[in-house]
Design a protein around this motif. Structure first.
Motif, short mmCIF file in Angstrom:
data_model
loop_
_atom_site.label_atom_id
_atom_site.label_comp_id
_atom_site.label_asym_id
_atom_site.label_seq_id
_atom_site.Cartn_x
_atom_site.Cartn_y
_atom_site.Cartn_z
N GLN A 27 0.84 -1.19 0.00
CA GLN A 27 0.00 0.00 0.00
C GLN A 27 0.88 1.24 0.00
O GLN A 27 1.93 1.25 0.62
CB GLN A 27 -0.87 0.03 1.25
N PRO A 28 0.43 2.30 -0.66
CA PRO A 28 1.17 3.56 -0.59
C PRO A 28 1.21 4.05 0.86
O PRO A 28 0.26 3.80 1.62
CB PRO A 28 0.35 4.52 -1.45
N PRO A 29 2.27 4.74 1.28
CA PRO A 29 2.40 5.17 2.67
C PRO A 29 1.21 5.96 3.19
O PRO A 29 0.86 5.83 4.35
CB PRO A 29 3.66 6.04 2.67
N ARG A 30 0.57 6.76 2.38
CA ARG A 30 -0.52 7.59 2.89
C ARG A 30 -1.75 6.78 3.27
O ARG A 30 -2.63 7.27 3.94
CB ARG A 30 -0.87 8.67 1.88
N HIS A 31 -1.85 5.53 2.83
CA HIS A 31 -3.02 4.71 3.12
C HIS A 31 -2.74 3.60 4.12
O HIS A 31 -3.61 2.78 4.36
CB HIS A 31 -3.55 4.08 1.83
N GLN A 32 -1.56 3.56 4.68
CA GLN A 32 -1.25 2.49 5.61
C GLN A 32 -1.90 2.75 6.96
O GLN A 32 -1.89 3.86 7.46
CB GLN A 32 0.26 2.34 5.76
N VAL A 33 -2.45 1.69 7.54
CA VAL A 33 -3.09 1.77 8.83
C VAL A 33 -2.37 0.83 9.78
O VAL A 33 -2.17 -0.34 9.47
CB VAL A 33 -4.59 1.40 8.74
N PHE A 34 -1.96 1.36 10.91
CA PHE A 34 -1.27 0.58 11.94
C PHE A 34 -2.15 0.54 13.17
O PHE A 34 -3.21 1.17 13.22
CB PHE A 34 0.09 1.24 12.26
N ALA A 35 -1.73 -0.20 14.18
CA ALA A 35 -2.52 -0.35 15.41
C ALA A 35 -2.81 1.01 16.05
O ALA A 35 -3.87 1.22 16.64
CB ALA A 35 -1.80 -1.25 16.40
N GLU A 36 -1.88 1.96 15.93
CA GLU A 36 -2.03 3.27 16.56
C GLU A 36 -2.81 4.25 15.70
O GLU A 36 -3.04 5.38 16.10
CB GLU A 36 -0.66 3.86 16.88
N GLY A 37 -3.18 3.87 14.49
CA GLY A 37 -3.93 4.73 13.59
C GLY A 37 -3.34 4.76 12.20
O GLY A 37 -2.41 4.02 11.88
N GLY A 38 -3.87 5.64 11.37
CA GLY A 38 -3.39 5.79 10.01
C GLY A 38 -2.04 6.49 9.97
O GLY A 38 -1.72 7.29 10.85
N TRP A 39 -1.26 6.18 8.93
CA TRP A 39 0.08 6.76 8.83
C TRP A 39 0.06 8.28 8.80
O TRP A 39 0.87 8.92 9.46
CB TRP A 39 0.85 6.19 7.64
N SER A 41 -1.85 10.44 10.29
CA SER A 41 -2.02 11.01 11.64
C SER A 41 -0.82 10.71 12.53
O SER A 41 -0.42 11.55 13.34
CB SER A 41 -3.31 10.48 12.29
N ILE A 42 -0.21 9.54 12.36
CA ILE A 42 1.00 9.22 13.13
C ILE A 42 2.13 10.16 12.72
O ILE A 42 2.85 10.68 13.57
CB ILE A 42 1.41 7.75 12.93
N ARG A 43 2.27 10.40 11.42
CA ARG A 43 3.33 11.29 10.93
C ARG A 43 3.16 12.70 11.48
O ARG A 43 4.12 13.32 11.95
CB ARG A 43 3.35 11.32 9.40
N VAL A 44 1.94 13.21 11.49
CA VAL A 44 1.67 14.55 12.04
C VAL A 44 2.01 14.60 13.52
O VAL A 44 2.62 15.55 14.00
CB VAL A 44 0.20 14.96 11.77
N LEU A 45 1.64 13.55 14.26
CA LEU A 45 1.96 13.48 15.69
C LEU A 45 3.47 13.55 15.90
O LEU A 45 3.95 14.30 16.76
CB LEU A 45 1.40 12.18 16.28
N LEU A 46 4.21 12.79 15.11
CA LEU A 46 5.67 12.79 15.24
C LEU A 46 6.26 14.16 14.87
O LEU A 46 7.18 14.65 15.53
CB LEU A 46 6.28 11.69 14.37
N GLU A 47 5.73 14.79 13.82
CA GLU A 47 6.21 16.12 13.42
C GLU A 47 5.95 17.14 14.53
O GLU A 47 6.80 17.97 14.82
CB GLU A 47 5.52 16.56 12.13
N MET A 48 4.76 17.07 15.14
CA MET A 48 4.43 18.00 16.22
C MET A 48 5.34 17.81 17.42
O MET A 48 5.60 18.75 18.17
CB MET A 48 2.97 17.85 16.64
N ARG A 49 5.82 16.61 17.60
CA ARG A 49 6.72 16.32 18.72
C ARG A 49 8.18 16.58 18.38
O ARG A 49 9.07 16.31 19.19
CB ARG A 49 6.52 14.90 19.19
N GLY A 50 8.44 17.11 17.18
CA GLY A 50 9.78 17.55 16.83
C GLY A 50 10.67 16.53 16.15
O GLY A 50 11.87 16.79 15.98
N TRP A 51 10.13 15.39 15.73
CA TRP A 51 10.96 14.40 15.04
C TRP A 51 11.30 14.90 13.65
O TRP A 51 10.48 15.48 12.95
CB TRP A 51 10.23 13.06 14.96
#
Length: 91
Positions: A27-39, A41-51
């Motif tokens: 699947q393309p990265p933008r459509h991947q879904v993991f246990a913690e949510g969709g990629w 939203s996870i990416r935005v969370l990581l960006e907000m935390r400074g990664w």
């Protein structure tokens, strides 16, 4: 003359991306879904935390290998020897 049956993909498992487009099967990265949510939203969370983008890509790779987000973050920070100042525990 023998007839061949064309096998349709199973609808047993729901895919966030819809039908797969074929060649690679991934699947393309933008459509991947993991246990913690969709990629996304996870990416935005990581960006907000400074990664950094490099860290985020490494975390994404860990998630694709099946690690939970908290362990993926831990592995990347240990492997790269850095983590953002604003980061908090994700687990």
């Amino acid at each position: 003359m023998a007839t061949t049956r064309i096998r349709r993909p199973s609808n047993r498992f729901v895919s966030a991306a819809g039908p797969r487009s074929g060649l690679s099967g991934a699947q393309p990265p933008r459509h991947q879904v993991f246990a913690e949510g969709g990629w996304p939203s996870i990416r935005v969370l990581l960006e907000m935390r400074g990664w950094s983008p490099t860290h985020i890509e490494q975390i994404h790779e860990q998630l694709r290998q099946g690690w939970p987000l908290s362990m993926a973050v831990r592995h990347v920070s240990i492997r790269m020897g850095t983590c953002p100042m604003r980061s908090r525990s994700l687990g």
